[in-house]
Design a protein around this motif. Structure first.
Motif, PDB file in Angstrom:
ATOM      1  N   ALA A  14      48.315  41.672  -0.454  1.00  0.00           N
ATOM      2  CA  ALA A  14      48.437  43.171  -0.120  1.00  0.00           C
ATOM      3  C   ALA A  14      48.161  43.410   1.373  1.00  0.00           C
ATOM      4  O   ALA A  14      49.021  44.072   2.044  1.00  0.00           O
ATOM      5  CB  ALA A  14      47.692  44.019  -0.805  1.00  0.00           C
ATOM      6  N   SER A  15      47.134  42.749   1.618  1.00  0.00           N
ATOM      7  CA  SER A  15      46.782  43.061   3.181  1.00  0.00           C
ATOM      8  C   SER A  15      47.885  42.333   4.100  1.00  0.00           C
ATOM      9  O   SER A  15      48.275  42.935   5.112  1.00  0.00           O
ATOM     10  CB  SER A  15      45.469  42.517   3.499  1.00  0.00           C
ATOM     11  OG  SER A  15      44.968  42.620   4.826  1.00  0.00           O
ATOM     12  N   LEU A  30      45.108  39.053  -4.990  1.00  0.00           N
ATOM     13  CA  LEU A  30      45.938  40.325  -4.696  1.00  0.00           C
ATOM     14  C   LEU A  30      45.491  41.286  -3.568  1.00  0.00           C
ATOM     15  O   LEU A  30      46.472  41.577  -2.716  1.00  0.00           O
ATOM     16  CB  LEU A  30      45.988  41.206  -6.049  1.00  0.00           C
ATOM     17  CG  LEU A  30      46.568  42.525  -5.849  1.00  0.00           C
ATOM     18  CD1 LEU A  30      48.035  42.179  -5.589  1.00  0.00           C
ATOM     19  CD2 LEU A  30      46.290  43.377  -7.003  1.00  0.00           C
ATOM     20  N   LEU A  90      52.964  45.478  -5.345  1.00  0.00           N
ATOM     21  CA  LEU A  90      53.189  45.760  -3.820  1.00  0.00           C
ATOM     22  C   LEU A  90      54.236  46.649  -3.520  1.00  0.00           C
ATOM     23  O   LEU A  90      54.070  47.662  -2.633  1.00  0.00           O
ATOM     24  CB  LEU A  90      53.621  44.569  -2.767  1.00  0.00           C
ATOM     25  CG  LEU A  90      52.475  43.214  -3.083  1.00  0.00           C
ATOM     26  CD1 LEU A  90      53.012  41.966  -2.330  1.00  0.00           C
ATOM     27  CD2 LEU A  90      51.119  43.765  -2.647  1.00  0.00           C
ATOM     28  N   TYR A 105      54.078  40.645  -6.559  1.00  0.00           N
ATOM     29  CA  TYR A 105      54.893  41.639  -5.808  1.00  0.00           C
ATOM     30  C   TYR A 105      55.370  42.912  -6.377  1.00  0.00           C
ATOM     31  O   TYR A 105      55.389  43.715  -5.796  1.00  0.00           O
ATOM     32  CB  TYR A 105      56.314  40.920  -5.507  1.00  0.00           C
ATOM     33  CG  TYR A 105      57.174  41.597  -4.782  1.00  0.00           C
ATOM     34  CD1 TYR A 105      56.888  41.872  -3.269  1.00  0.00           C
ATOM     35  CD2 TYR A 105      58.414  42.287  -5.182  1.00  0.00           C
ATOM     36  CE1 TYR A 105      57.686  42.322  -2.571  1.00  0.00           C
ATOM     37  CE2 TYR A 105      59.260  43.115  -4.383  1.00  0.00           C
ATOM     38  CZ  TYR A 105      58.779  43.044  -2.976  1.00  0.00           C
ATOM     39  OH  TYR A 105      59.849  43.789  -2.208  1.00  0.00           O
ATOM     40  N   ASN A 127      48.559  49.914  -8.075  1.00  0.00           N
ATOM     41  CA  ASN A 127      48.665  50.193  -6.739  1.00  0.00           C
ATOM     42  C   ASN A 127      47.558  51.047  -6.214  1.00  0.00           C
ATOM     43  O   ASN A 127      47.024  50.911  -5.061  1.00  0.00           O
ATOM     44  CB  ASN A 127      50.055  50.626  -6.079  1.00  0.00           C
ATOM     45  CG  ASN A 127      50.182  50.379  -4.927  1.00  0.00           C
ATOM     46  OD1 ASN A 127      50.361  51.404  -4.068  1.00  0.00           O
ATOM     47  ND2 ASN A 127      50.598  49.332  -4.179  1.00  0.00           N
ATOM     48  N   TYR A 181      50.846  41.664   3.317  1.00  0.00           N
ATOM     49  CA  TYR A 181      52.260  42.592   3.130  1.00  0.00           C
ATOM     50  C   TYR A 181      52.284  43.399   4.002  1.00  0.00           C
ATOM     51  O   TYR A 181      53.316  43.758   4.819  1.00  0.00           O
ATOM     52  CB  TYR A 181      52.399  42.712   1.896  1.00  0.00           C
ATOM     53  CG  TYR A 181      53.489  43.562   1.372  1.00  0.00           C
ATOM     54  CD1 TYR A 181      54.877  42.864   1.479  1.00  0.00           C
ATOM     55  CD2 TYR A 181      53.550  45.038   1.209  1.00  0.00           C
ATOM     56  CE1 TYR A 181      55.838  43.488   1.156  1.00  0.00           C
ATOM     57  CE2 TYR A 181      54.428  45.688   0.829  1.00  0.00           C
ATOM     58  CZ  TYR A 181      55.704  44.897   0.735  1.00  0.00           C
ATOM     59  OH  TYR A 181      56.968  45.657   0.712  1.00  0.00           O
ATOM     60  N   ARG A 182      51.034  44.387   4.066  1.00  0.00           N
ATOM     61  CA  ARG A 182      51.051  45.408   4.916  1.00  0.00           C
ATOM     62  C   ARG A 182      51.240  45.196   6.449  1.00  0.00           C
ATOM     63  O   ARG A 182      51.805  45.737   7.186  1.00  0.00           O
ATOM     64  CB  ARG A 182      49.612  46.054   4.579  1.00  0.00           C
ATOM     65  CG  ARG A 182      49.607  47.441   5.476  1.00  0.00           C
ATOM     66  CD  ARG A 182      48.308  48.227   5.120  1.00  0.00           C
ATOM     67  NE  ARG A 182      47.026  47.260   5.501  1.00  0.00           N
ATOM     68  CZ  ARG A 182      46.452  46.653   4.548  1.00  0.00           C
ATOM     69  NH1 ARG A 182      46.580  46.949   3.332  1.00  0.00           N
ATOM     70  NH2 ARG A 182      45.297  46.367   4.993  1.00  0.00           N
ATOM     71  N   ARG A 185      44.554  50.424  -3.693  1.00  0.00           N
ATOM     72  CA  ARG A 185      44.288  50.947  -2.303  1.00  0.00           C
ATOM     73  C   ARG A 185      42.923  51.378  -2.325  1.00  0.00           C
ATOM     74  O   ARG A 185      42.275  51.359  -1.201  1.00  0.00           O
ATOM     75  CB  ARG A 185      45.462  51.775  -2.055  1.00  0.00           C
ATOM     76  CG  ARG A 185      46.850  51.506  -1.819  1.00  0.00           C
ATOM     77  CD  ARG A 185      47.560  52.527  -0.894  1.00  0.00           C
ATOM     78  NE  ARG A 185      47.668  53.929  -1.907  1.00  0.00           N
ATOM     79  CZ  ARG A 185      48.544  53.939  -2.605  1.00  0.00           C
ATOM     80  NH1 ARG A 185      49.563  53.114  -3.161  1.00  0.00           N
ATOM     81  NH2 ARG A 185      48.584  55.114  -3.333  1.00  0.00           N
TER      82      ARG A 185
END
Length: 842
Positions: free
Chosen positions: A602-603, A598, A636, A633, A647, A605-606, A651
């Motif tokens: 997430a990294s 995850l 995200l 997803y 989320n 995706y960012r 973070r």
């Protein structure tokens, strides 16, 4: 080179800028290659062509104004003629500058070779109102004269035919064909005749060259000819003593040196022939180049135009060109993300060797490729200067300055190649010093060319200016471009009045071509070629250096107790994350390796969302990640309360992970071999404002200047995972550490004076033939550069000056120092004649 059957060898000889290379290309086409003359570093172009009689090999000799032994080019051309004995010489002359070209022709004729004259650029001569009677010129000289326009391939067939007809028809010992032209040296003729008779007694000598030519060279004081006579004549000392007596008697009687008398006789003969063979079709007309030069080379206006040109180049390339990097960086960031996606996934804290090394190299290359728009604009502007003819005028303007600092007029070309503007390289700049005839100026030039703004220095300058001098970019780049010349002059003067004092000097001849309108195709082709060379260098040398730097910055690694400390901190962060989400529906999903997955998704995706340039691209990113990671997803793009809670916890975990990874990288570098060296130097470099990271970057740049920025790119890691530029990362960290524009100024000054890179130091050894000078080129600039940078930084801090204020004060001080040194009498000043500055066609 004797002819073999129907095969012949031809030497292509002539003065510089006569179109010799164009004639060479016209004769040989694509059938040519580049080599070196034996024992020297001067390029030798060799080509060939075939006709019905056989093969003709063409050797393009170095362009030179004479066949003396002053410069390396002259010696190479003369030695080739003496030793290789080509079957014919094609003497290329600029028809628009006939008198100047004939001076060289007389010397070739005196050597006794079969000669064909390629009267080139007849179209230029006609446009300037000069009609040359080629037939009349041929009759007076006793050689075949072929009018050509080589760039249009006019005269190609006629020239090839003339070569075939004349090849192998040797001339007599007098140095002229029967009925051919011979320069009358007036009152010196009896001495020439006497010496010729004495020299003719040596069959070995006259087999090498005509006795008359040898006698003339001896009376000119040619050192190479004296060595030749001493080696091959049994009564050499008696001949040389007779030469000295004749020379002294002549100079006592006529109050002029024999060398100057010979030059004036040749010049008078050339003037007489030119008057008899050319006619002015536009009497009184002033050529456009002359009109332009009356303004651009005006004593008062020339420096202003030069400074304005330098300012414009930096304004367009560095200041305005840098704005284009906003277009290149997103593409490079996408490239990094793509490469990262192909590599093994990152671990929680530690990545595999293949991933870390690969991304290290990508980051190093990307940092430099981001400046490609700057270099492309820069190379376009430099090509325009070269093609227009103004680059030669820059040499003329700077020559006036060089002579005041003990340098030679021919030092101009090495400085231009080294980067008087930018985009140069110290290696070809130092290689070009082989044309400087005297040792003192040549050594001074070799040792100061590395101060110029070579191509590899520009990324660091641009980086520092973009971070610390955003409001004064143009002024700072003008400072950088001119302070290099000022400091080079100061060092050159100090060297020539101290350790280089007493070494021999020699006369200088320089030519300025006509102005031409650059062609867009030619300018763009040259700019693209140079930019591609830069890209190839980044992809080869910089990558190799990056690997070495990687090893030196990663090993021997952290102690085990520190690794355990970071691992424990990461496990606490993971435990806190799991506790924070245990009451959500996603608690069972995010167990064990799924947490790392995850984090990585997430990294990625960012980064993908940041790289998306519009709404459609952003939507495509969402669709791609939803398809590939359907179960993750929703976390995200959270749409319910539980997903948003996860989320937020995600973070927090990602932030703690990023902090720990950054601390690991920093401590690894601190404990590395390179980090140890950098920190050990801090007690000295701190006076210049350099910390250990700057020290490491400077050390790595010794292998290749570009590596300074590449190394900084990987040393300043905070934010690298966000794919933000090095400027942003260094600016953010610098603000936290208290770095100011004064720190940047000290670094710029040191980089100006910093020792040459590894390739340049090797070139210093090759050109000087001495390890002593190679070591001096490393040690002296290091001490001098650190002293100057440290002085500026220390005084600036004591007076509480900003970077721009300290820059202005230092510039004024350096300028006044240079002006003062210009008036210091040179104890070794002994030039063998005044500098001769010839305008093409004069």
């Amino acid at each position: 080179m004797k002819s073999s059957g129907q095969n012949v060898t031809v030497g292509l000889a002539g003065q510089q800028n006569a179109g010799k290379s164009t004639v060479f290309n016209m004769l040989t086409g694509a059938n040519q290659h580049i080599a070196n003359y034996p024992g020297v570093t001067i390029d030798k172009k060799v080509g060939s062509y075939r006709n019905r009689q056989g093969r003709v090999a063409v050797v393009d000799l170095p362009g030179t104004y004479s066949l003396t032994s002053y410069s390396l080019e002259e010696r190479v051309a003369r030695d080739f003629l003496l030793r290789e004995k080509p079957d014919a010489i094609v003497n290329v002359i600029d028809a628009s500058s006939l008198r100047r070209g004939l001076y060289f022709t007389f010397q070739v004729l005196e050597m006794g070779f079969p000669v064909v004259m390629a009267l080139n650029m007849v179209d230029v001569a006609e446009a300037r109102g000069r009609a040359v009677d080629a037939a009349q010129l041929g009759r007076l000289l006793g050689v075949a004269v072929v009018p050509t326009v080589a760039r249009k391939k006019r005269g190609k067939a006629e020239l090839r035919q003339a070569i075939r007809q004349i090849a192998g028809v040797r001339q007599g010992l007098s140095g002229a064909a029967e009925g051919g032209f011979r320069v009358d040296y007036d009152v010196l003729e009896p001495a020439i005749a006497t010496l010729s008779d004495r020299l003719a007694t040596s069959k070995t000598l006259v087999a090498m060259a005509p006795a008359r030519w040898l006698a003339i060279k001896l009376l000119e004081g040619d050192v190479g000819t004296r060595t030749l006579v001493r080696t091959h004549h049994v009564a050499a000392e008696a001949v040389l003593a007779e030469t000295d007596v004749a020379t002294e008697a002549f100079e006592a009687a006529h109050a002029i040196s024999t060398g100057d008398h010979i030059v004036s006789c040749r010049d008078r003969a050339a003037a007489d022939l030119a008057d008899r063979c050319q006619q002015a079709t536009l009497p009184g007309a002033v050529h456009l180049s002359e009109k332009i030069d009356r303004v651009l080379l005006h004593r008062a206006l020339a420096p202003l135009f030069l400074v304005a040109t330098v300012y414009l180049i930096y304004e367009l390339s560095i200041v305005q060109g840098y704005k284009l990097t906003t277009l290149t960086w997103p593409a490079l960031a996408w490239l990094r993300a793509t490469v990262a996606g192909l590599l093994p996934d990152p671990g929680l804290l530690h990545d595999t060797l293949i991933r870390s090394l690969a991304l290290w190299m990508v980051d190093s290359v990307n940092t430099l490729l981001n400046y490609v728009p700057v270099f492309l604009i820069l190379f376009v502007l430099i090509a325009i200067l070269e093609d227009s003819g103004y680059m030669a005028r820059i040499a003329f303007i700077l020559d006036r300055v060089f002579q005041s600092f003990g340098l030679h007029g021919q030092s101009t070309l090495p400085f231009i190649l080294g980067g008087v503007f930018t985009g140069g390289c110290a290696v070809p700049g130092i290689m070009a010093t082989k044309g400087i005839p005297d040792e003192r100026s040549r050594l001074a030039t070799i040792l100061t060319v590395p101060y110029m703004n070579c191509l590899a220095k520009i990324p660091l300058y641009t980086l520092l200016v973009s971070i610390y001098f955003t409001a004064h970019k143009s002024y700072v780049m003008l400072f950088i471009s001119t302070i290099t010349i000022i400091m080079a002059m100061i060092v050159a003067k100090l060297l020539t009045i101290t350790i280089l004092a007493g070494r021999e000097t020699a006369p200088f001849v320089m030519e300025m071509p006509n102005y031409h309108l650059p062609t867009p195709v030619g300018v763009l082709r040259r700019a693209l070629d140079r930019t591609w060379s830069y890209i190839k260098k980044v992809g080869t040398i910089v990558v190799a250096v990056a690997v070495c730097v990687y090893v030196l910055l990663q090993y021997p690694g952290l102690p085990q107790e520190r690794l355990d400390h970071f691992d424990a901190a990461m496990q606490r962060a993971v435990s806190n994350f799991q506790e924070g989400i245990q009451d959500t529906a996603y608690a069972d999903l995010l167990q064990g390796p799924r947490i790392l997955e995850l984090l990585n998704v997430a990294s990625a995706y960012r980064e993908a969302k940041l790289a998306a340039t519009n709404q459609a691209a952003s939507a495509a990113v969402d669709a791609r990640f939803e398809a590939r990671h359907a179960d993750l997803y929703p976390l995200l793009r959270p749409r319910d309360a539980e997903a948003r809670s996860v989320n937020r916890a995600l973070r927090t975990l990602a932030g703690e992970r990023s902090t720990l990874r950054t601390r690991i990288r920093e401590e690894t570098i601190v404990h590395s071999y390179f980090g140890t060296i950098g920190r050990s130097l801090e007690p000295v470099t701190r006076f210049a404002g350099f910390d250990w990271k700057i020290n490491v970057a400077l050390i790595s740049s010794f292998a290749a200047r570009e590596s300074s920025v590449a190394t900084l790119g990987v040393l300043f890691q905070e934010g690298v995972d966000e794919n933000i530029t090095l400027e942003e990362r260094m600016g953010r960290e610098g603000a936290a550490d208290g770095r100011t524009s004064l720190h940047a100024l000290a670094l710029i000054i040191f980089f100006v004076l910093y020792p040459p890179c590894l390739a340049t130091t090797i070139t210093v050894k090759v050109q000087t033939g001495s390890y002593k000078w190679m070591l001096f080129s490393i040690v002296f600039p290091t001490i001098f550069g650190l002293a100057v940078a440290g002085g500026v930084f220390t005084v600036g801090r004591l007076l509480d000056l900003s970077g721009i204020q300290a820059m202005a004060a230092f510039y004024l001080l350096a300028l006044l120092t240079a002006v003062g040194l210009a008036f210091v009498r040179d104890p070794a000043w002994a030039r063998q004649g005044a500098a001769i500055i010839e305008k093409k066609g004069a």
